[in-house]
Each structure stands twice: as structure tokens, then as C-alpha cells.
Scaffold this motif. Structure first.
Motif, PDB file in Angstrom:
ATOM      1  N   LYS A 265      42.562  20.832  29.615  1.00 44.34           N
ATOM      2  CA  LYS A 265      43.685  21.791  30.035  1.00 44.34           C
ATOM      3  C   LYS A 265      43.501  22.891  28.950  1.00 44.34           C
ATOM      4  N   SER A 266      43.727  23.982  29.340  1.00 47.46           N
ATOM      5  CA  SER A 266      43.696  25.345  28.612  1.00 47.46           C
ATOM      6  C   SER A 266      44.472  26.416  28.976  1.00 47.46           C
ATOM      7  N   THR A 267      44.294  27.587  28.395  1.00 45.75           N
ATOM      8  CA  THR A 267      45.000  28.924  28.871  1.00 45.75           C
ATOM      9  C   THR A 267      44.228  29.977  29.306  1.00 45.75           C
ATOM     10  N   ILE A 268      44.619  30.607  30.353  1.00 45.16           N
ATOM     11  CA  ILE A 268      43.754  31.815  30.443  1.00 45.16           C
ATOM     12  C   ILE A 268      43.952  32.841  29.357  1.00 45.16           C
ATOM     13  N   LYS A 269      42.576  33.403  28.705  1.00 45.36           N
ATOM     14  CA  LYS A 269      42.794  34.422  27.894  1.00 45.36           C
ATOM     15  C   LYS A 269      42.426  36.011  28.484  1.00 45.36           C
ATOM     16  N   SER A 270      41.696  35.900  29.504  1.00 48.20           N
ATOM     17  CA  SER A 270      41.471  37.342  30.064  1.00 48.20           C
ATOM     18  C   SER A 270      40.966  37.168  31.597  1.00 48.20           C
ATOM     19  N   ILE A 271      41.193  38.058  32.072  1.00 50.57           N
ATOM     20  CA  ILE A 271      40.589  38.226  33.607  1.00 50.57           C
ATOM     21  C   ILE A 271      39.914  39.746  33.822  1.00 50.57           C
ATOM     22  N   GLN A 272      38.781  39.491  34.325  1.00 50.47           N
ATOM     23  CA  GLN A 272      37.810  40.764  34.171  1.00 50.47           C
ATOM     24  C   GLN A 272      37.119  40.857  35.550  1.00 50.47           C
ATOM     25  N   PHE A 273      36.874  42.103  35.866  1.00 48.45           N
ATOM     26  CA  PHE A 273      36.283  42.440  36.975  1.00 48.45           C
ATOM     27  C   PHE A 273      35.289  43.784  36.554  1.00 48.45           C
ATOM     28  N   PHE A 274      33.789  43.431  36.707  1.00 51.52           N
ATOM     29  CA  PHE A 274      32.927  43.962  36.056  1.00 51.52           C
ATOM     30  C   PHE A 274      33.591  44.607  34.603  1.00 51.52           C
ATOM     31  N   ASP A 275      33.670  45.792  34.280  1.00 48.69           N
ATOM     32  CA  ASP A 275      33.965  46.417  33.064  1.00 48.69           C
ATOM     33  C   ASP A 275      35.526  46.581  32.709  1.00 48.69           C
ATOM     34  N   LYS A 276      36.257  46.156  33.565  1.00 45.68           N
ATOM     35  CA  LYS A 276      37.584  46.173  33.378  1.00 45.68           C
ATOM     36  C   LYS A 276      38.483  45.022  33.297  1.00 45.68           C
ATOM     37  N   GLU A 277      39.501  44.809  32.535  1.00 43.61           N
ATOM     38  CA  GLU A 277      40.287  43.912  32.146  1.00 43.61           C
ATOM     39  C   GLU A 277      41.707  43.953  33.230  1.00 43.61           C
ATOM     40  N   TYR A 278      42.150  42.849  33.681  1.00 46.53           N
ATOM     41  CA  TYR A 278      43.648  42.808  34.349  1.00 46.53           C
ATOM     42  C   TYR A 278      44.472  41.818  34.047  1.00 46.53           C
ATOM     43  N   ALA A 279      45.739  41.969  33.897  1.00 42.42           N
ATOM     44  CA  ALA A 279      46.645  40.987  33.537  1.00 42.42           C
ATOM     45  C   ALA A 279      46.826  39.901  34.654  1.00 42.42           C
ATOM     46  N   ARG A 280      46.492  40.176  36.254  1.00 46.18           N
ATOM     47  CA  ARG A 280      46.783  39.476  37.219  1.00 46.18           C
ATOM     48  C   ARG A 280      45.724  39.565  38.067  1.00 46.18           C
ATOM     49  N   ALA A 281      45.218  38.317  38.557  1.00 49.04           N
ATOM     50  CA  ALA A 281      44.064  38.035  39.424  1.00 49.04           C
ATOM     51  C   ALA A 281      45.079  37.623  40.946  1.00 49.04           C
ATOM     52  N   LYS A 282      44.806  38.720  41.876  1.00 51.93           N
ATOM     53  CA  LYS A 282      45.120  38.273  43.284  1.00 51.93           C
ATOM     54  C   LYS A 282      44.610  37.532  43.988  1.00 51.93           C
ATOM     55  N   ARG A 283      45.034  36.615  44.905  1.00 58.11           N
ATOM     56  CA  ARG A 283      44.382  35.776  45.980  1.00 58.11           C
ATOM     57  C   ARG A 283      43.231  36.584  46.730  1.00 58.11           C
ATOM     58  N   GLY A 284      42.158  36.092  46.912  1.00 58.41           N
ATOM     59  CA  GLY A 284      41.282  36.600  47.409  1.00 58.41           C
ATOM     60  C   GLY A 284      40.290  37.691  46.776  1.00 58.41           C
ATOM     61  N   SER A 285      40.598  37.659  45.552  1.00 60.11           N
ATOM     62  CA  SER A 285      39.750  38.479  44.775  1.00 60.11           C
ATOM     63  C   SER A 285      38.665  37.733  43.838  1.00 60.11           C
ATOM     64  N   SER A 286      37.561  38.625  43.673  1.00 61.93           N
ATOM     65  CA  SER A 286      36.482  37.923  43.127  1.00 61.93           C
ATOM     66  C   SER A 286      36.226  38.177  41.630  1.00 61.93           C
ATOM     67  N   VAL A 287      36.675  37.270  40.573  1.00 58.12           N
ATOM     68  CA  VAL A 287      36.947  37.631  39.153  1.00 58.12           C
ATOM     69  C   VAL A 287      36.046  36.958  38.199  1.00 58.12           C
ATOM     70  N   ASN A 288      36.032  37.228  36.784  1.00 54.55           N
ATOM     71  CA  ASN A 288      35.592  36.546  36.050  1.00 54.55           C
ATOM     72  C   ASN A 288      36.675  35.941  34.940  1.00 54.55           C
ATOM     73  N   ILE A 289      36.764  34.761  34.523  1.00 52.15           N
ATOM     74  CA  ILE A 289      38.105  34.345  33.884  1.00 52.15           C
ATOM     75  C   ILE A 289      37.332  33.633  32.555  1.00 52.15           C
ATOM     76  N   THR A 290      38.132  34.112  31.395  1.00 54.11           N
ATOM     77  CA  THR A 290      37.973  33.299  30.429  1.00 54.11           C
ATOM     78  C   THR A 290      39.010  32.529  29.802  1.00 54.11           C
ATOM     79  N   LEU A 291      38.831  31.404  29.004  1.00 58.42           N
ATOM     80  CA  LEU A 291      39.953  30.568  28.377  1.00 58.42           C
ATOM     81  C   LEU A 291      39.867  30.771  26.878  1.00 58.42           C
ATOM     82  N   GLU A 292      41.104  30.373  26.605  1.00 61.05           N
ATOM     83  CA  GLU A 292      41.446  30.275  24.980  1.00 61.05           C
ATOM     84  C   GLU A 292      40.729  29.422  24.346  1.00 61.05           C
ATOM     85  N   ASP A 293      40.322  28.172  24.989  1.00 60.79           N
ATOM     86  CA  ASP A 293      39.438  27.031  24.331  1.00 60.79           C
ATOM     87  C   ASP A 293      38.262  27.005  24.922  1.00 60.79           C
ATOM     88  N   ASP A 294      37.327  26.474  24.082  1.00 63.42           N
ATOM     89  CA  ASP A 294      35.961  26.258  24.145  1.00 63.42           C
ATOM     90  C   ASP A 294      35.760  24.889  25.050  1.00 63.42           C
TER      91      ASP A 294
END
Length: 415
Positions: A265-294
Motif C-alpha cells: 500500500k502507498s499514496t499517490i504523490k503526483s499525477i503527470q502528463f509530459f511536463d504538466k502535473e494534475y490533481a486528478r487523472a480521469k478514466r481513459g487518460s494515459s498518465v505517469n503516477i508517482t507514489l509517496e513510498d519507495d
């Protein structure tokens, strides 16, 4: 601009390619050289009209025979919407092509020849659209000009389809009936004076108003990891992101997530698409997700909201559409591709053959032949985290691969 994906279906000579060609012509989507080629070929054949099917039938054999053999994808736009249309064959032996074309479509156009009414292929195509959970189905009653634009004939066909719809186990489908003539253009792009009794939209207007909803219905969030991003540059020396496409539901920064199959288990730290960050990723979107824990996350793992975990199974019950000339029989071994995971699988039982005219099932058949649909039980070599196809289309579907030929032998829908 909204993007809408549409599949066509219908029996041979119901006018699928002609209908698409008419839409392209009336929306001025044909290039000048393509239009000139259609005009020249139509004259050579002695037609006193433009053969619009030439706009989509690209194979030589298709043009010679006047039929569609393979799935053709046609792209065009209006001021409001961009469309991707999968023009699928009508022959019964090309049912697998129709399944392929409709699998990623938001809507489906089923053509019915007004002279012939509902035929065997109409049942089959309607059944497949129900099986694939296609949300919007447009029943285009074509060639109305050949039945004198008869309202009685139109209502008869409408009644038969509505009777079929009552037998379906998918009741969230929107069914729209439109009388038209693809060849003459009645109710395709412009309303027809020949059908004063019809008060609905033209086909194009209806398609434009569908909106650009994702083909997946809203459900629990599923994020299969396609790749792990590790730049290892001075600026991003310790960066670790997980890239993929989000299905089912949204994910928000701060959401508690579980990594499958490890259940870490972990927590979502950030959601990114290319060089921009978003607070929410909507279904159907291709994104990059980082987590709080390694935590350890690899390709093939899945991120889900904690408390919304899918089933973890080594045995499946599924509906199969068979696409291989070599029949499916019990005890055979295959590879299954589920998301980004590949696993070995064995068919343990062939439970039933489903009749696509909604008349029932044949219990314990000896085999499943090309283009037939049946129910099977199978075991897989390692656990898969799955949902039923009804709950989540992306996480509830898989393909079957023949290990000897590497052919795609079938598609499965988890029950």
C-alpha cells in the motif's frame, strides 16, 4: 474536438460502405482526386449515380465484388466532432472482424435492408453488440427508397428489434431507429421530405450529439503499469514513475492505493502528463503516477484504490468468441494476454455454445469452431487480478493466443 468511435454492421449488400461514402461526400470530406476517381469508376460501370462504396472499399477484391472483406477505418470531421468509423464486413464468416471493429467503439450502426427486414446476420450483429456492451446502437433502416418510404415497413422492423432487445441481458443500451437511403442521401446528413412521418434526427446529427464519452463505463479505477520511468539524470536522479492508461474510474493525488499482486500500500504523490502535473487523472487518460513510498512496482502490476481491489484468481469462467480455423476443444493449452500480462492457460471445460439468435444455448458441445461463441472454464499458470467484463470492460477482457502459430485464436469476456 470531441472524438467518437463508431462501428458499422449489417448483412451483405445492406449498404454499409455506401452509407459511409455518402457521409463523407455530404460532409465534403472526400478529396478532389478521390471524388473524381469515384465519378470515373461509376461511369465505367454504367451507373447513373455515384457508387459511394468506392470511398471505403480499398482492397481490389472488395472493389471487384462490391463487398467489404476486411475492417476499414475511416477518419473524418465535422465542425463539432471527429469520427473514427470501423467499416466491418457483413458475411457470416467475417464475424470475428465485426467483433474486432466493435470492441473499441462507443456506438454501433446496424444496417437493415428495408426490403429484407431483420435477417440472421441482424440477430448476430445485435447479439455481438450486446456481448461487447456497446452503449449506443443505431438501427439504420436503409434503402427506404426501394419500399416507397413505407412507415409501416419501418415500424415492422423497429418492432422486431425491440422484441430482440427485451431478450438481452444488457439493459443499459440506447437504441435509436432511423429510416434512410444511403444512396439518395435521405436522413443521412440532411432531413428527407420523403419521410414526413419521421420526426427524429438525421444520422449525422445523432452521431454528433453522442458526445466523446470513454468506451468504458464508469467503474472502479484500474491502472495497469505499462512501464517504469527512471530517468537517472542529475535533475531527476531518484525519480520513479509508473506509466500506463487509467480505466474504470478517476484517481486523485492523495488517494490510498494498493499495488497488485504484492498487496503493498502507498499514496499517490503526483499525477503527470509530459511536463504538466494534475490533481486528478480521469478514466481513459494515459498518465505517469508517482507514489509517496519507495515500493516495488514493475510492468504488469496494477494500481487500484485501497478497498476496491479486483478478484485475484487462477481459474476463470468466460464467454469466448473463437477466431481460429483450428477449433477450440477442452484440455487444449494456450497463452492468455490480459492487459500487459501474458500467462499460460488450459481450457478445462467447454460449457456451452451460445446461439446468437437469442434462442438459447447448446450444453457441453464437443468444440467451438471459427466465429462461434461459447462459454468455457480455464486455468491459468499464475494469478490474474480481474473484474467481470460487465463491471470493467478493460480489466474483464483478454485474448487467447495459439502457442504453436502465435495467432490470436479468440477473445474472452470474464463472467
Amino acid at each position: 474536438m470531441n472524438v467518437v468511435k463508431i462501428a458499422t454492421a449489417g448483412s451483405v449488400d445492406d449498404g454499409k460502405s455506401t452509407l459511409i461514402g455518402r457521409i463523407l461526400y455530404d460532409t465534403k470530406s472526400l478529396t478532389q482526386d478521390k471524388l473524381e476517381a469515384i465519378e470515373e469508376k461509376s461511369k465505367q460501370r454504367g451507373f447513373d449515380y455515384l457508387d459511394f462504396s468506392l470511398a471505403t472499399d480499398g482492397l481490389v477484391a472488395e472493389r471487384e465484388q462490391g463487398i467489404t472483406i476486411d475492417v476499414a477505418h475511416i477518419y473524418f470531421s465535422t465542425q463539432k466532432t471527429s469520427f473514427i468509423i470501423a467499416d466491418t464486413p457483413g458475411h457470416i464468416e467475417y464475424t470475428r472482424n465485426m467483433v474486432t471493429g466493435a470492441s473499441n467503439s462507443q456506438a454501433s450502426i446496424i444496417l437493415v435492408d428495408a426490403r429484407n427486414g431483420v435477417v440472421e446476420q441482424t440477430y448476430r450483429h445485435f447479439f455481438i453488440n450486446n456481448l461487447l456492451r456497446v452503449k449506443d446502437v443505431i438501427v439504420a433502416v436503409n434503402k427506404m427508397d426501394l419500399v416507397d418510404f413505407s412507415e409501416e415497413k419501418f415500424n415492422q422492423i423497429k418492432g422486431e428489434i425491440e422484441y430482440l432487445a427485451k431478450k438481452s441481458d444488457y439493459q443499459n443500451q440506447n437504441i435509436t431507429f432511423i429510416p434512410l437511403s444511403a444512396l439518395k442521401g435521405d436522413n443521412v446528413v440532411k432531413s428527407s421530405e420523403n419521410t414526413p412521418w419521421y420526426k427524429g434526427e438525421t444520422l449525422l446529427n445523432h452521431l454528433e450529439n453522442l458526445g466523446a464519452e470513454d468506451t468504458q463505463e464508469a467503474s472502479k479505477a484500474r491502472f495497469p503499469v505499462q512501464t517504469v520511468i527512471r530517468p537517472k539524470t542529475d535533475e531527476y536522479h531518484d525519480f520513479r514513475g509508473y506509466a500506463g492508461k487509467l480505466y474504470g474510474g478517476d484517481l486523485v493525488v492523495g488517494d490510498s492505493v494498493t499495488v497488485l499482486p504484492s498487496a503493498t500500500k502507498s499514496t499517490i504523490k503526483s499525477i503527470q502528463f509530459f511536463d504538466k502535473e494534475y490533481a486528478r487523472a480521469k478514466r481513459g487518460s494515459s498518465v505517469n503516477i508517482t507514489l509517496e513510498d519507495d515500493v516495488n512496482v514493475s510492468r504488469g502490476d496494477m494500481l487500484v484504490k485501497t478497498g476496491e481491489e479486483p478478484s485475484v484468481v487462477k481459474q476463470l469462467e468466460a464467454t469466448i468468441c473463437w477466431m481460429d480455423k483450428a477449433p477450440l476443444q477442452a484440455s487444449q493449452k494456450y497463452y492468455i494476454k490480459h492487459g500487459v500480462n501474458d500467462v499460460q492457460a488450459k481450457i478445462t471445460e467447454l460449457t456451452s455454445l451460445i446461439r446468437t439468435d437469442f434462442s438459447g444455448k447448446e450444453e457441453t458441445p464437443s468444440q467451438l469452431s471459427l466465429n462461434e461463441i461459447g462459454e468455457v472454464s480455464l486455468k491459468v499458470s499464475k494469478p490474474l487480478f480481474v473484474d467481470s467484463y460487465e463491471e470493467n470492460k478493460a480489466n474483464g477482457a483478454f485474448i487467447i493466443i495459439n502457442p504453436k502459430t502465435n495467432n490470436t485464436s479468440g477473445v474472452g469476456f470474464i463472467k
